[in-house]
Design an enzyme around this catalytic site. Structure first.
Site, PDB file in Angstrom:
ATOM      1  N   HIS A  24      10.815  24.738  27.010  1.00  0.00           N
ATOM      2  CA  HIS A  24      11.424  24.715  28.339  1.00  0.00           C
ATOM      3  C   HIS A  24      12.133  26.025  28.680  1.00  0.00           C
ATOM      4  CE1 HIS A  24      15.416  24.465  26.510  1.00  0.00           C
ATOM      5  NE2 HIS A  24      14.871  23.628  25.642  1.00  0.00           N
ATOM      6  N   GLU A  96      14.024  16.516  21.722  1.00  0.00           N
ATOM      7  CA  GLU A  96      14.457  17.496  20.727  1.00  0.00           C
ATOM      8  C   GLU A  96      15.103  16.832  19.515  1.00  0.00           C
ATOM      9  OE1 GLU A  96      13.973  19.954  19.154  1.00  0.00           O
ATOM     10  OE2 GLU A  96      14.917  21.730  20.035  1.00  0.00           O
TER      11      GLU A  96
END
Length: 215
Positions: A24, A96
């Site tokens: 990202h 994550e």
């Protein structure tokens, strides 16, 4: 470089599946050098939004389908890549690494205070769980690999010659690359990404190959 010369296009032309494993764009946690794991959900900051827009432009017309982590930094990055393709498909197991009590804290004090933990992690993070209920790299690799298997199942028989993007996170993508290449998880730093860049993997149903880094 012409379209046909792009590494992902060469993978697709060989009738394999080209997977752009994307990190990202930047968040305030990244800019401030704070731990940003599975429990943290900051949005992209201004630079991160610019990075995501540039990423979308770079891969415009190249990517055919997009999947992403449920965390908003990944969803925001994926949205640009998926423009004109429909809403990115969220895969919960792509989130994550759960960084336990480290979440949201500045790097340096944590690295000093938990030096013994980080020495063990550097030797082999496979079964070393982050304090405060966090994950080990082994648990992360298994979780993300399950998410990638889910994506392959969604593609079904329609995978040959395709180019797809999977938008997730630094540790998540590195753990998967190690797993896919059958490398020890202590090698994860070799596969680190800058924000809004991608590692390119090829899948031919028999094995995964790493084709490009930090694209």
């Amino acid at each position: 470089m012409g379209r046909a010369d792009q590494p992902w296009r060469r993978v697709a032309d060989q009738r394999a599946l080209a997977v752009l494993l994307v990190r990202h764009g930047r968040t305030s946690f990244n800019a401030e050098h704070r731990f940003c794991g599975g429990r943290s959900d900051p949005p992209l900051d201004e630079q991160g939004r610019e990075q995501a827009a540039a990423l979308a432009q770079r891969f415009s017309g190249e990517v055919e389908r997009v999947w992403c982590s449920p965390q908003q930094r990944a969803r925001q990055t994926a949205a640009g890549l998926a423009a004109g393709l429909g809403t990115p498909v969220v895969v919960p197991s792509l989130r994550e690494l759960d960084q336990g009590l480290f979440e949201g804290h500045d790097f340096q004090p944590i690295l000093t205070e938990h030096a013994e933990f980080f020495r063990a992690w550097k030797r082999d993070p496979t079964d070393v769980e982050i304090p405060g209920g966090g994950e080990s790299m082994g648990a992360l690799a298994r979780r993300v690999s399950g998410g990638m298997t889910e994506i392959l199942a969604q593609l079904g028989d329609d995978w040959r010659g395709r180019v797809i993007a999977v938008v997730c996170h630094q540790m998540a993508q590195a753990a998967f690359v190690c797993h896919a290449l059958e490398r020890p998880l202590r090698d994860w730093p070799q596969f680190q990404l800058r924000n809004a860049t991608a590692n390119l993997l090829s899948w031919d149903r028999e094995r995964w190959s790493l084709v490009g880094r930090n694209l």
